[in-house]
Design an enzyme around this catalytic site. Structure first.
Site, short mmCIF file in Angstrom:
data_model
loop_
_atom_site.label_atom_id
_atom_site.label_comp_id
_atom_site.label_asym_id
_atom_site.label_seq_id
_atom_site.Cartn_x
_atom_site.Cartn_y
_atom_site.Cartn_z
CD GLU A 101 27.97 28.77 24.09
OE1 GLU A 101 29.15 28.82 24.45
OE2 GLU A 101 27.83 28.43 22.92
CB CYS A 114 31.89 30.73 33.51
SG CYS A 114 32.26 32.45 32.45
CB CYS A 121 29.34 42.06 24.61
SG CYS A 121 30.33 42.98 25.87
CB CYS A 125 37.20 43.74 23.81
SG CYS A 125 36.50 44.54 25.45
CB CYS A 128 36.27 39.51 23.15
SG CYS A 128 35.09 38.68 23.99
CG ASN A 312 41.50 30.49 24.94
OD1 ASN A 312 42.14 29.63 24.82
ND2 ASN A 312 40.83 31.05 26.06
CB CYS A 355 38.76 32.99 28.17
SG CYS A 355 38.29 32.89 29.90
N1 SAH Z 1 32.77 42.13 29.81
C1 SAH Z 1 33.54 41.41 31.12
C2 SAH Z 1 33.26 40.01 31.29
C3 SAH Z 1 33.46 38.95 30.05
S1 SAH Z 1 34.89 38.52 29.32
C4 SAH Z 1 34.82 41.69 30.98
O1 SAH Z 1 35.52 42.12 30.05
O2 SAH Z 1 35.69 41.53 31.91
C5 SAH Z 1 35.73 37.42 30.33
C6 SAH Z 1 37.15 37.36 30.23
O3 SAH Z 1 37.83 36.65 29.09
C7 SAH Z 1 37.64 38.80 30.02
O4 SAH Z 1 39.00 38.85 30.77
C8 SAH Z 1 37.88 38.75 28.46
O5 SAH Z 1 39.08 39.83 28.31
C9 SAH Z 1 38.57 37.51 28.49
N2 SAH Z 1 38.57 37.18 26.95
C10 SAH Z 1 37.88 37.42 26.11
N3 SAH Z 1 38.05 36.90 24.77
C11 SAH Z 1 39.21 36.16 25.25
C12 SAH Z 1 39.92 35.24 24.23
N4 SAH Z 1 39.84 35.03 23.09
N5 SAH Z 1 40.99 34.83 24.96
C13 SAH Z 1 41.29 34.78 26.08
N6 SAH Z 1 40.53 35.68 27.09
C14 SAH Z 1 39.73 36.33 26.40
#
Ligand code: SAH
Length: 376
Positions: A101, A114, A121, A125, A128, A312, A355
């Site tokens: 996406e 974005c 990935c 994390c 995420c 989120n 996000c």
């Molecule tokens: N791998 C990279 C880029 C992708 S994530 C990184 O880690 O920076 C883009 C952003 O969204 C990151 O800061 C990530 O930590 C955040 N993110 C991921 N899941 C999220 C969620 N459920 N709620 C809010 N932010 C989130």
């Protein structure tokens, strides 16, 4: 890199050097090489043309040669949803039937795209949603720059379509590598794609309008400074290794101290080019006043901005979003220490575009897309 489709080489996403090789292979002479590259580059990246026949300053014979050997192709758009707040979420499908996406976020003073860098990935994390999905593969430079081109198609933002393209008024004025994937684990393709996006004779976005977000791949940070030179955002999210280890597993490889040292050395660190610290607000985990004070002392002397992201939620997640009061108190401590600390407004929540929610409903989306491919 997957460049060939139907035995024809896709010229979209090739660096100028790779394009030169491709043109030499079909007989373009050294004397004409630079001119031909410039001509094709402008058609593709300024005018958005993907049909060689429309390149009217090339001879008919040469257009024919291009047509026989090459294609100009961007990822297939399977689905588009438009949120009530104007956010647009796009689902693309690429070779191998893989889907990812891209999100377009219009704001008063800018329009941010974005972009995803990988399908799935490897970082896992825990907060995420992409981390729960299977790792699939890196996106090619073609597929990365193709996201911007395809969204430009959708927005009607190529010159000649009547849309203003002065930088300040561009619909896509900023790019953030914050979609699916870890851009620094797909370094070469991300670099090549961003070089194309920054090329002054093409899409021409300045390096200051591109932000690469990383969870902290330390060796890649230095390379990004040297080879891309864009802005940097760090998914920081915790102020102790104990907590960061738990939510961002690569912290066990490059811990907070190592990461901060790399950031201090990032050669683009200046006051006008500060680093963004992203900080997802997770209830009772990383959101105390003590965390805020610790964060301030950790980033001391780094020109920085702290973006607070209310978590989120996604189905099955084990975390909760911090309360608005908690977020406000946290933000205030950082602000008083001299750092901007905006709280990110969730965008596109009604279309699951916020996000960390990307590709959340891919199966459902796919079913719907069979009946109604482009929804508004
Ligand atoms: N791998 C990279 C880029 C992708 S994530 C990184 O880690 O920076 C883009 C952003 O969204 C990151 O800061 C990530 O930590 C955040 N993110 C991921 N899941 C999220 C969620 N459920 N709620 C809010 N932010 C989130």
């Amino acid at each position: 890199m997957t460049l060939r489709q139907n035995a024809k080489l896709n010229l979209v996403g090739l660096t100028r050097g790779q394009l030169a090789e491709a043109l030499i292979s079909v007989g373009v002479s050294n004397a004409k090489l630079k001119m031909r590259i410039d001509q094709i580059w402008k058609w593709v990246y300024i005018k958005g043309i993907r049909d060689f026949q429309e390149m009217t300053n090339l001879s008919k014979d040469f257009r024919q040669t291009l047509n026989e050997n090459f294609i100009l192709d961007v990822p297939n758009l399977v689905f588009r949803r438009v949120s009530s707040d104007g956010t647009r979420k796009y689902l693309f499908r690429v070779e191998g039937n893989h889907e990812f996406e891209t999100v377009y976020i219009p704001e008063e003073d800018r329009g941010t795209l974005c972009i995803s860098s990988q399908v799935g990935c490897t970082l896992n994390c825990t907060f995420c949603h992409t981390g729960t999905q299977a790792w699939v593969r890196n996106l090619s430079a073609t597929e990365i720059v193709g996201q911007l081109m395809s969204v430009r198609d959708d927005l009607g933002e190529w010159p000649g379509s009547g849309v203003q393209t002065n930088l300040e008024q561009r619909l896509i004025s900023n790019v953030v590598l914050m979609g699916m994937g870890e851009p620094l684990y797909n370094f070469d393709n991300v670099r090549d794609a961003m070089k194309i996006v920054m090329d002054g004779d093409g899409i021409s976005l300045s390096r200051r309008r591109i932000t690469l977000s990383t969870a902290g791949v330390v060796p890649g940070i230095e390379r990004a400074g040297e080879e891309i030179g864009c802005r940097l955002a760090i998914s920081f999210h915790a102020t102790t290794d104990e907590v960061r280890d738990k939510i961002i597993p690569i912290n066990r490889k490059w811990n907070i101290a190592t990461l901060l040292e790399a950031l201090r050395n990032y050669r683009r660190v200046t006051n006008s080019d500060r680093i963004t610290f992203e900080y997802v607000m997770l209830k009772d985990l990383n959101d105390s006043d003590e965390d805020a004070y610790r964060l301030v002392s950790l980033i001391k002397n780094i020109p920085a901005k702290v973006n607070l992201i209310p978590f989120n939620s996604w189905p099955g997640s084990q975390f909760e979003r911090s309360t608005p009061d908690r977020i406000a108190s946290f933000a205030n401590i950082i602000y008083k220490a001299g750092y901007p600390s905006p709280v990110r407004k969730p965008r596109g929540e009604d279309i699951m575009a916020a996000c960390g929610q990307l590709k959340s409903a891919s199966e459902r989306v796919r079913r719907q897309s069979q009946t109604n491919p482009i929804q508004s």
